[in-house]
Design an enzyme around this catalytic site. Sequence first.
Site: not given
Length: 482
Positions: A144, A155, A203, A333, A339, A346
């Site tokens: 069962h 659970s 910077h 590209s 290119k 990325e």
Amino acid sequence: MSTGAERLRDVPVGIDATGTRTEHDSMGAIEVPADRYWGAQTQRSLRHFAIGERMPTALYRAYALVKKAAAEANAELGALPGWKVAAIVRAAEEAMAGALDDHFPLHVYQTGSGTQSNMNLNEVLAARANQLLGAEPGARAPIHPNDDVNRSQSSNDTFPAAMHVATLAALDEDLIPAIDALAGAIEAKAFAWMDIPKTGRTHLQDAVPLTVGQEWSGYAHQLSDALARVGASRGGLLELAAGGTAVGTGLAAPAGFGRAIAARIAAITGKPFVTAPNKFAAQASLDAMVATMAALRGLAVALMKIANDMRWLASGPRCGIGELLLPENEPGSSIMPGKVNPTQCEALVMVCIQTIGDDAAVAFAGSQGNFELNAMRPLIINNVLRTCRTMTEACTAFRRFSVEGTALNRARIDEQLGRSLMLVTALSPEIGYDRAAAIAHHAAEHGLTLREAATGYGGVDPATFDRLCDPAKLVGSGLAGA
């Protein structure tokens, strides 16, 4: 003594049937596909919660491991006869191996306790166990789903245990090795390039020099630190809620079940799982999962810095910084011939962005533990496992198709170093800050090299300039003990 294994039949996985069959639960009858092992509760969930993506397969395989351990713990404590345990264990092992993957169709967005996924697994394992014992898969006897497969469990305590098992497997078997290999590849570049001076940048502006290897050693160390924090988060995952049943009290489980199931899970996985010392905390919160996801976010922060630095340093090739030469993997590209783009960088950045977003969702979900249960579990495990998977894949690709093939544009590095005005910093102790600043401004205004401005306008002896402003002598080490 017989284990009951001799009762099992050699029946291949699968149900050779068409149409539907009638299954029953406490709410009545419902039709389910006849060739599926699942039962009524799974079918009701499919009807009412067809929302979004499916629950990760990795969770079900880990949950099957928990069910195997539970059956063995029940046998140890006399709560289930050996012949039932043997059938449940065989079915659970098949699920662990992926043979039953097609029978776990439920979606992530369901009941927040994960009850529907637990019952999906209980129904499938019971049906397969019955098949192995010679009964029809749709029968609820002799095995069962609730009384036998779910014996001594809820659970509320087994779903978080499965979350921990699945997450630790994803970390140890996939993510940590992938990150470790990436850190090693970066460190190898650092050693190879340790003596090559280049222009530093702070910077986003020119700064005093360092070596390429020093810069890359920073990447390697940052990544290793982030990986160590991921490793430190493993400790919380080793504590299992199983044994607390519905609210943490252990009601309906035999004494010692929590320790017994944790010991069985430890034996199966070879990892030092233990029963959680406080089941109320283990079931009402998901703090260990939140901490692990936070560590993955920290890893994403480090990876994003590295990927972004690499694509900036490779920008150009003629009109950018152009110090790095990344592997050219595919055309960049659809309109600009020739290119090539930093696509691996990325892709990794996008994975990192997704990870940071997933962490925010996990943290929010982790805060939603109300009273004795956190009911946002499916979202949390889906986000954590997705992060482990995508980060593993992205870092492996980044290492193979970007880092390992990256080379230096020495001419560009030397050219930019020669044009840098920040070498003037080395003159400052000798001639004073104000005079050094005037030389730098004069060089910038009149398009001169620093040496031309210093030895002309600044009146610095050429030999003194060459002695003080040799880039190779300005880089120091920045490494402890070096």
